[in-house]
Design a protein around this motif. Structure first.
Motif, PDB file in Angstrom:
ATOM      1  N   LEU A  42     -36.946  46.134  24.279  1.00 25.00           N
ATOM      2  CA  LEU A  42     -36.523  44.743  24.076  1.00 25.00           C
ATOM      3  C   LEU A  42     -35.555  44.648  22.898  1.00 25.00           C
ATOM      4  CD1 LEU A  42     -40.000  43.055  24.632  1.00 25.00           C
ATOM      5  CD2 LEU A  42     -38.072  43.148  26.227  1.00 25.00           C
ATOM      6  N   VAL A  46     -30.603  43.036  25.064  1.00 22.34           N
ATOM      7  CA  VAL A  46     -31.402  42.616  26.220  1.00 22.34           C
ATOM      8  C   VAL A  46     -31.722  41.129  26.115  1.00 22.34           C
ATOM      9  CG1 VAL A  46     -33.699  42.810  27.285  1.00 22.34           C
ATOM     10  CG2 VAL A  46     -32.374  44.876  26.763  1.00 22.34           C
ATOM     11  N   VAL A  47     -32.094  40.689  24.924  1.00 23.30           N
ATOM     12  CA  VAL A  47     -32.426  39.277  24.717  1.00 23.30           C
ATOM     13  C   VAL A  47     -31.205  38.390  24.921  1.00 23.30           C
ATOM     14  CG1 VAL A  47     -33.277  37.572  23.056  1.00 23.30           C
ATOM     15  CG2 VAL A  47     -34.318  39.855  23.143  1.00 23.30           C
ATOM     16  N   ALA A  50     -30.396  38.038  28.579  1.00 24.85           N
ATOM     17  CA  ALA A  50     -31.372  37.186  29.254  1.00 24.85           C
ATOM     18  C   ALA A  50     -31.145  35.722  28.927  1.00 24.85           C
ATOM     19  CB  ALA A  50     -32.790  37.598  28.855  1.00 24.85           C
ATOM     20  N   ILE A 153     -42.153  38.978  23.805  1.00 24.57           N
ATOM     21  CA  ILE A 153     -41.490  39.513  24.997  1.00 24.57           C
ATOM     22  C   ILE A 153     -40.498  38.467  25.487  1.00 24.57           C
ATOM     23  CG2 ILE A 153     -41.791  40.384  27.347  1.00 24.57           C
ATOM     24  CD1 ILE A 153     -44.541  41.383  26.554  1.00 24.57           C
ATOM     25  N   THR A 155     -36.989  38.385  27.517  1.00 22.33           N
ATOM     26  CA  THR A 155     -36.138  39.243  28.321  1.00 22.33           C
ATOM     27  C   THR A 155     -35.838  38.563  29.656  1.00 22.33           C
ATOM     28  OG1 THR A 155     -35.934  41.497  29.198  1.00 22.33           O
ATOM     29  CG2 THR A 155     -38.102  40.466  29.350  1.00 22.33           C
ATOM     30  N   ARG A 156     -35.183  39.283  30.552  1.00 19.40           N
ATOM     31  CA  ARG A 156     -34.967  38.748  31.894  1.00 19.40           C
ATOM     32  C   ARG A 156     -36.221  38.944  32.736  1.00 19.40           C
ATOM     33  NH1 ARG A 156     -31.159  40.557  36.978  1.00 19.40           N
ATOM     34  NH2 ARG A 156     -32.339  42.481  36.709  1.00 19.40           N
ATOM     35  N   GLY A 196     -35.396  46.812  30.653  1.00 17.03           N
ATOM     36  CA  GLY A 196     -35.940  45.721  29.852  1.00 17.03           C
ATOM     37  C   GLY A 196     -36.491  44.559  30.654  1.00 17.03           C
ATOM     38  N   ASP A 197     -36.398  44.621  31.989  1.00 19.02           N
ATOM     39  CA  ASP A 197     -36.859  43.514  32.836  1.00 19.02           C
ATOM     40  C   ASP A 197     -38.383  43.390  32.868  1.00 19.02           C
ATOM     41  OD1 ASP A 197     -34.348  42.707  33.595  1.00 19.02           O
ATOM     42  OD2 ASP A 197     -34.401  43.628  35.583  1.00 19.02           O
TER      43      ASP A 197
END
Length: 311
Positions: A42, A46-47, A50, A153, A155-156, A196-197
């Motif tokens: 994460l 990644v954030v 998303a 957490i 993320t996507r 990262g999903d």
């Protein structure tokens, strides 16, 4: 010499049988001291990616309401009591007649929508990153791998509508999702998994609650080992859905929850159970910003949560 050799071999075999000998699944790719597993993926990038999915600002609560009537895994239960200290017989507090409600919950942390941490499932008393139960598990909680160490957490999230894939409002219990099934749903929904999903499966299983609680807990559809390995290799952070174990049950192999063993203990991938994905599927919100900040109960390996999807 032969006697000494025999003793040495016996020691090696005994150590292996009890998980003390190094296995091919530890130490972790994130280092021998790592305690958060796939949450290491994460990253800020990644954030940010998303967050770019948010277009309308619509939010979805993914947790189910929790009460004493909610069916739960085997021994688990939930009881909530309202207590009004000092207010018996209609009493009030202070000249302004102050009154208040307080609640006491007597419950297992694994009731309802929950985050299963990587310290929750082991293999012969060995847990993520080779941590042996004898070294870190106590009656007052775990000394390593607790949920309090899991970062937010964010993320996507991706939801896969398995009801559409199988053409059934409720996917039959015992149905195993293969890699080909997952890939077919991804193609239909126009989604490609990325590192990262959080991947969630919608099966319609929540519709059984209150109607057939016995069936709800005895069987369930879900991924098998083939799909688990493939998903793990995509670099996902968590898997789960609207069932209570997030894997096909009973497992065709006769093993007890081998997918959870593989995902949590071997790969450090979190499990999200009893996710209410119904509104997401109605809106065809196949990808979204997934946000979870769990209660930080020190020493717990699982905790009930209410994740939020934003699109």
């Amino acid at each position: 010499m032969k006697a000494k050799h025999g003793i040495a071999m016996a020691v090696i075999l005994a150590a292996t049988a009890h998980g003390a000998w190094a296995a091919d699944w530890y130490p972790s790719q994130f280092g021998p001291d790592d305690e958060i597993g796939a949450a290491n993926l994460l990253t800020p990038d990644v954030v940010r990616q998303a967050a770019g999915l948010v277009k309308t600002g619509k939010t979805y609560a993914l947790g189910v309401p929790v009460s004493k009537d909610l069916p739960a895994f085997r021994h688990r239960s939930f009881k909530l009591y309202n207590i009004q200290p000092g207010e018996q017989a209609g009493q009030t507090l202070g000249p302004n007649r102050f009154t208040f409600n307080d609640e006491l919950a007597v419950a297992w942390t694994g009731v309802g929508t929950q985050l299963n941490g990587i310290g929750h499932i082991g293999i012969d008393n060995v847990y993520y990153n080779g941590n042996r139960a004898v070294d870190f598990v106590t009656v007052e909680g775990v000394k390593k791998l607790g949920v309090e160490k899991v970062p937010p957490i964010v993320t996507r999230g991706v939801v896969l509508d398995m009801t559409a894939h199988y053409g059934k409002a409720i996917v039959p219990g015992g149905t195993e999702f293969k890699v080909a099934d997952i890939q077919a749903v991804l193609k239909r929904q126009g989604v490609t998994l990325r590192k990262g999903d959080v991947v969630l499966f919608h099966t319609g299983w929540l519709e059984l609650i209150g109607k057939d609680n016995k069936q709800f807990l005895e069987v369930e559809p879900g991924i098998g080992m083939e799909a688990a390995r493939w998903l793990a290799d995509q670099g996902i952070v968590a898997f789960g859905g609207d069932t209570w174990a997030s894997e096909v049950y009973p497992n065709p192999s006769g093993e007890e929850f081998p997918v959870n063993q593989f995902m949590l203990a071997k790969r450090g991938i979190y499990n999200l159970e009893l996710i209410d994905s119904r509104a997401l599927v109605r809106d065809k919100a196949w990808e979204f910003l997934f946000v979870l900040g769990q209660p930080r109960y020190v020493g717990s390996t699982q905790v009930n949560v209410n994740p939020v999807a934003i699109r």
